[in-house]
Scaffold this active site. Structure first.
Site, PDB file in Angstrom:
ATOM      1  N   THR A   1       0.995  -1.053   0.000  1.00 19.67           N
ATOM      2  CA  THR A   1       0.000   0.000   0.000  1.00 19.67           C
ATOM      3  C   THR A   1       1.023   1.083   0.000  1.00 19.67           C
ATOM      4  OG1 THR A   1      -1.169  -1.593   0.479  1.00 19.67           O
ATOM      5  CG2 THR A   1      -2.033   0.081   1.685  1.00 19.67           C
TER       6      THR A   1
ATOM      7  N   TRP B   1       1.954  -5.101  -2.582  1.00 18.19           N
ATOM      8  CA  TRP B   1       1.205  -6.279  -2.142  1.00 18.19           C
ATOM      9  C   TRP B   1       1.616  -7.440  -3.051  1.00 18.19           C
ATOM     10  CZ3 TRP B   1      -0.632  -3.051   1.301  1.00 18.19           C
ATOM     11  CH2 TRP B   1      -1.538  -3.483   2.283  1.00 18.19           C
TER      12      TRP B   1
ATOM     13  N   ASN C   1       4.318  -6.475   1.634  1.00 18.58           N
ATOM     14  CA  ASN C   1       3.300  -6.507   2.674  1.00 18.58           C
ATOM     15  C   ASN C   1       3.142  -7.889   3.297  1.00 18.58           C
ATOM     16  OD1 ASN C   1       0.896  -5.133   4.007  1.00 18.58           O
ATOM     17  ND2 ASN C   1      -0.023  -6.976   3.143  1.00 18.58           N
ATOM     18  N   GLU C   2       3.434  -7.971   4.604  1.00 20.13           N
ATOM     19  CA  GLU C   2       3.187  -9.175   5.405  1.00 20.13           C
ATOM     20  C   GLU C   2       3.801 -10.440   4.810  1.00 20.13           C
ATOM     21  OE1 GLU C   2      -1.023  -9.260   6.074  1.00 20.13           O
ATOM     22  OE2 GLU C   2      -0.984  -7.509   7.384  1.00 20.13           O
TER      23      GLU C   2
ATOM     24  N   GLU D   1      -0.111  -0.879   9.903  1.00 20.00           N
ATOM     25  CA  GLU D   1      -1.464  -1.280   9.502  1.00 20.00           C
ATOM     26  C   GLU D   1      -2.185  -1.745  10.752  1.00 20.00           C
ATOM     27  OE1 GLU D   1      -2.004  -3.672   5.943  1.00 20.00           O
ATOM     28  OE2 GLU D   1      -3.687  -4.718   6.893  1.00 20.00           O
TER      29      GLU D   1
ATOM     30  N   ARG E   1      -8.477  -7.982  15.213  1.00 21.25           N
ATOM     31  CA  ARG E   1      -7.264  -8.696  15.617  1.00 21.25           C
ATOM     32  C   ARG E   1      -6.340  -7.691  16.291  1.00 21.25           C
ATOM     33  NH1 ARG E   1      -6.485  -7.744  10.156  1.00 21.25           N
ATOM     34  NH2 ARG E   1      -7.536  -9.646   9.516  1.00 21.25           N
TER      35      ARG E   1
END
Length: 647
Positions: free
Chosen positions: A109, A113, A159-160, A236, A358
Site C-alpha cells: 500500500t 502487495w 506486505n506481510e 497497519e 485482531r
C-alpha cells in the site's frame, strides 16, 4: 464559532466553574470541573523534564484489495465530499498520512502487495533479481511524481511477507542513485521480529531502515524494536467493522499504541470501504462509500474518533513523557508543538465496545471515575482549553465529536477534573481551529440497477477500468481495438498474460465481478473475443458468491467457451463442478455473443442467440454477482455487456 469561544469564556469567569451543559442538557453530557483543590491522585502533564517521542501522524491505507475501487466512479459533488471528510483539515478525519498500494497485477500500500510476474522470472518470488525489483519500485516513485505530482515519503518492502536483507540495501542504493535520498524506508510491514533482531545484528541494515512498521501489534512492541532506537509505527491496524465497536477499537489504539508500544504513527486499514460489501472485510473502512450508482455514502463513527487526535495535532509535534493509563480504566496522552500549544486526548473505551478484529484483546475493566489533571511546566499558565467530546453506544445517549463549553483555568492552579464514564473520548486543547464539517445529505441508498449496460465506448477514458467492475484476479482495462474499426473498436480487455507474484490466494483464472450480491434470477449477456488460439477460453457468470482472498473457491454458474471448439458449464470458478460440456462452433479471433439465463433452480445458455444448453439444475448458490473472465492469464476482450436481474 471557535473565534468567539475565548470571549464567551471570559464572560463565564465569575460563574461556577462547570463547563459542559450546552444545549444538550446537563444530564446528557459529562461533568467538567475546574478543580481548586487537587486530589493526591492527579495526573500531571509536565514538560519540565523534556518531551517524549516525535509524533508522525495518523493515516489510512487505500489498497490491499482495491479498497477504493468504487470511489473513483462517484459523481461530483459526492466524491469530493467523501474526500473532504477524509482529508480536509479541521473538517472530518483530517488524516495526516495516506498509504497507497503499488500496483502489482494481483489481488492485493507506498508498499507492494503483489508484483508483476515478469519480476519473478517464473518464480512466485520478488527477490530473484534484486536490482530489477528495486528499479521497478524506484520508477514507480518517479512516475508518481512525474505524472501525478505526488511526493512519496516512505516506501515499504513486501506486505506481510518475507523480507530480503540484501534487497533492502539494494533498494536504498537505488533510491540514492536516483536522487531520492529523502524517501525513507519502512520495514517490514509484518511482525516486530525478525526485522528488529536483524537490524541489531547488521549495522548497514540498521542504517538504511528509517522506520520499523508492524501490523496489528495489539498496542505492544518488543525489546529489540526499542533497542534499535528507530521510529516505531503501527503501519497497519484497525481492519474492523466501522460501527461503534470499530470506533471504540480505533479510539483505544490511537492512544495506547503510544502509551504501551511507543508507536508514533498509526495507519488504519482501510481508508474508505469503497468496494462491494460482501467481499471480505466489508465496511472495514473509516467511512463507507460503496454506491457510486446512487451517490450514497455514510460518514461512520471512526471518522469522528480519528478527528479527536488529527484535528488537534500535526506530524512534528511531540508526545509528553507524562502519558499513561487511568486508575479505573482508559488512557490519556498529551502532545505539544513546542510553541505553547497543548492537546490532551482521554479515552475510556470498554473491553466490550473496543475489540478490534485482531489481535485477541485480554479482558480489562473500565468504570466510572473522576480524573484530575494538573498542568505544570510551560503549560501551567494556559488560561483556557477547548473541549471536544464523543460518547459511543446507544443512539439515544450517543454524541460524535461534539464541542462543549471551553474550560477556563485561571485561578485553578492549572488543574481540572473530568467525570468519566465508559466509552467516552475527550480532547482538551489550546487550539481553536477544530470543526465538525458537514455537507448536504447525500442521495438515499439504492441497490445496483437491475438493468445495466456498458458498451465500453470510451475514446479517452479518465480511468483505465470500467465503472463498477471489480477485478478479483487479472486486470480488465479499456482497450482501443485498431484491428476492428467497426462495432468492437472500443472494448474491455483482460491484459495480463502471466500470473503475478501473488500476495493472496489469487485464482488461476481471471475474473471481474459486478452488480448486486443479492441477485438470484438474472440474464447476463456479453460479446466475447478469445485472442489465444487453441488454448484460450472466456466465460460469463452469475450468482458468483465469493471474491477477494476467497476467490479461488468461488461458486456460481459459469458458462465457458474455448478456442478449441468446446464449451463447459461449471458450478465453480476452478472448474471442479461440471454441469455440462460439449462442442460448439468457436475459434479464436472471432466475436461471439454469450447469454446466460438463471431462473430459480435452472439455468440455460445461448451462443449467438442459439441454444447451447437448457434447464440445467443449479441449486447452489442462491444468489451472487455477475462476472466475466478468462480461462487463464491470457488476452481476451469483452464488449456490449448487459445484465438484467428480476430479483
Amino acid at each position: 464559532m471557535a473565534e468567539r469561544l475565548p470571549q464567551a469564556s471570559r464572560q463565564r469567569r465569575g460563574k461556577a466553574m462547570t463547563a459542559a451543559a450546552g444545549s444538550a442538557g446537563r444530564a446528557a453530557v459529562p461533568l467538567l470541573l475546574c478543580a481548586l483543590l487537587v486530589p493526591g491522585g492527579a495526573y500531571v502533564l509536565d514538560d519540565s523534564d523534556g518531551l517524549g517521542r516525535e509524533f508522525d501522524g495518523i493515516g489510512a491505507v487505500s489498497g490491499g484489495g482495491a479498497t477504493s475501487r468504487l470511489l473513483v466512479n462517484y459523481p461530483e459533488p459526492y466524491r469530493s465530499q467523501i474526500l473532504d471528510y477524509l482529508f480536509k483539515p479541521n473538517f472530518g478525519a483530517s488524516l495526516h498520512i495516506l498509504k497507497v498500494e503499488i500496483g502489482g497485477d494481483g489481488q492485493t500500500t507506498g508498499l507492494p502487495w503483489s508484483f508483476p510476474g515478469w519480476l519473478g522470472k517464473g518464480f512466485n518470488w520478488p527477490y530473484v533479481n534484486l536490482q530489477l525489483t528495486a528499479y521497478y519500485v524506484m520508477t514507480w516513485i518517479v512516475g508518481a511524481k512525474h505524472y501525478h505530482d505526488l511526493d512519496i515519503d516512505y516506501i515499504g518492502i513486501w506486505n506481510e511477507r518475507s523480507f530480503d536483507i540484501n534487497y533492502i540495501k539494494v533498494l536504498r542504493r537505488m533510491l540514492n542513485y536516483q536522487g531520492l535520498h529523502r524517501v525513507k524506508i519502512i520495514a517490514s510491514d509484518n511482525l516486530w521480529e525478525p526485522i528488529s533482531a536483524s537490524m541489531l545484528l547488521d549495522t548497514e541494515l540498521l542504517n538504511v531502515i528509517d522506520v520499523i512498521g508492524a501490523h496489528y501489534p495489539g498496542t505492544r512492541t518488543v525489546r529489540d524494536a526499542r533497542l534499535t532506537k528507530k521510529k516505531l509505527w503501527s503501519s497497519e491496524d484497525f481492519s474492523t467493522l466501522n460501527n461503534d465497536v470499530g470506533a471504540g477499537c480505533l479510539g483505544r489504539i490511537l492512544n495506547q499504541n503510544y502509551i504501551n508500544g511507543y508507536m508514533t504513527a498509526t495507519i488504519a486499514w482501510n481508508l474508505v470501504a469503497s468496494y462491494y460489501e460482501q467481499l471480505p472485510y466489508g465496511r472495514c473502512g473509516l467511512m463507507t462509500a460503496q454506491e457510486p450508482w446512487s451517490g450514497h455514502y455514510a460518514v461512520e463513527p471512526p471518522i469522528w474518533v480519528t478527528a479527536h487526535t488529527t484535528q488537534f495535532t500535526q506530524p512534528g509535534w511531540y508526545y509528553l513523557k507524562t502519558v499513561g493509563h487511568l486508575e479505573k480504566g482508559g488512557s490519556y496522552v498529551a502532545l505539544t508543538d513546542g510553541l505553547g500549544n497543548l492537546t490532551i486526548i482521554v479515552e475510556t473505551m470498554s473491553h466490550k465496545h473496543s475489540r478490534c478484529i485482531r489481535p485477541f484483546l485480554p479482558y480489562f475493566n473500565v468504570s466510572h471515575q473522576f480524573a484530575t489533571f494538573l498542568l505544570k511546566g510551560s503549560f501551567s499558565e494556559i488560561p483556557e482549553l477547548q473541549v471536544w467530546y464523543t460518547r459511543l453506544g446507544k443512539p439515544s445517549k450517543r454524541f460524535l465529536f461534539k464541542q462543549l463549553d471551553s474550560l477556563w483555568l485561571l485561578d485553578s492552579g492549572g488543574a481540572f477534573t473530568l467525570e468519566l464514564q465508559e466509552d467516552e473520548l475527550f480532547t482538551l486543547t489550546t487550539l481553536t481551529t477544530g470543526g465538525k464539517g458537514s455537507c448536504p445529505p447525500p442521495p438515499e441508498s439504492q441497490p445496483f440497477p437491475q438493468v445495466y449496460d456498458d458498451d465500453f465506448d470510451v475514446d479517452y477514458p479518465f480511468f483505465s477500468e470500467a465503472p463498477n467492475f471489480a477485478d478479483q484476479t487479472g486486470v480488465f482495462e479499456y482497450f482501443t481495438n485498431i484491428e476492428d474499426p467497426g462495432e468492437h473498436r472500443f472494448t474491455l480487455r483482460q491484459v495480463l498474460n502471466q500470473r503475478p507474484i501473488t500476495w493472496a490466494a489469487d485464482a488461476y483464472n481471471t475474473i471481474s465481478v459486478i452488480g448486486d450480491y443479492k441477485w438470484s434470477n438474472l440474464t447476463v449477456r456479453c460479446d466475447v473475443y478469445i485472442e489465444t488460439p487453441e488454448k484460450g477460453g472466456v466465460f460469463i457468470a452469475g450468482r458468483v458468491n465469493k471474491g477477494g482472498i476467497l476467490i479461488r473457491s468461488a461458486r456460481g454458474v459459469f458458462f465457458w467457451i474455448f478456442a478449441n471448439g468446446t464449451y463447459k458449464v461449471t458450478g465453480d470458478l476452478a472448474g471442479w463442478i461440471t454441469y455440462a460440456l460439449g462442442h460448439v462452433d468457436v475459434t479464436a479471433k472471432r466475436w461471439y455473443t454469450l447469454t446466460l439465463i438463471i431462473k430459480g433452480r435452472f439455468s440455460s445458455g445461448t451462443l449467438n442467440g442459439k441454444s447451447v444448453w437448457k434447464n440445467i439444475p443449479v441449486s447452489f448458490p442462491k444468489n451472487g454477482w455477475a462476472a466475466i473472465g478468462t480461462h487463464s492469464f491470457e488476452f481476451a476482450q469483452f464488449d456490449n455487456f448487459h445484465v438484467e436481474a428480476t430479483s
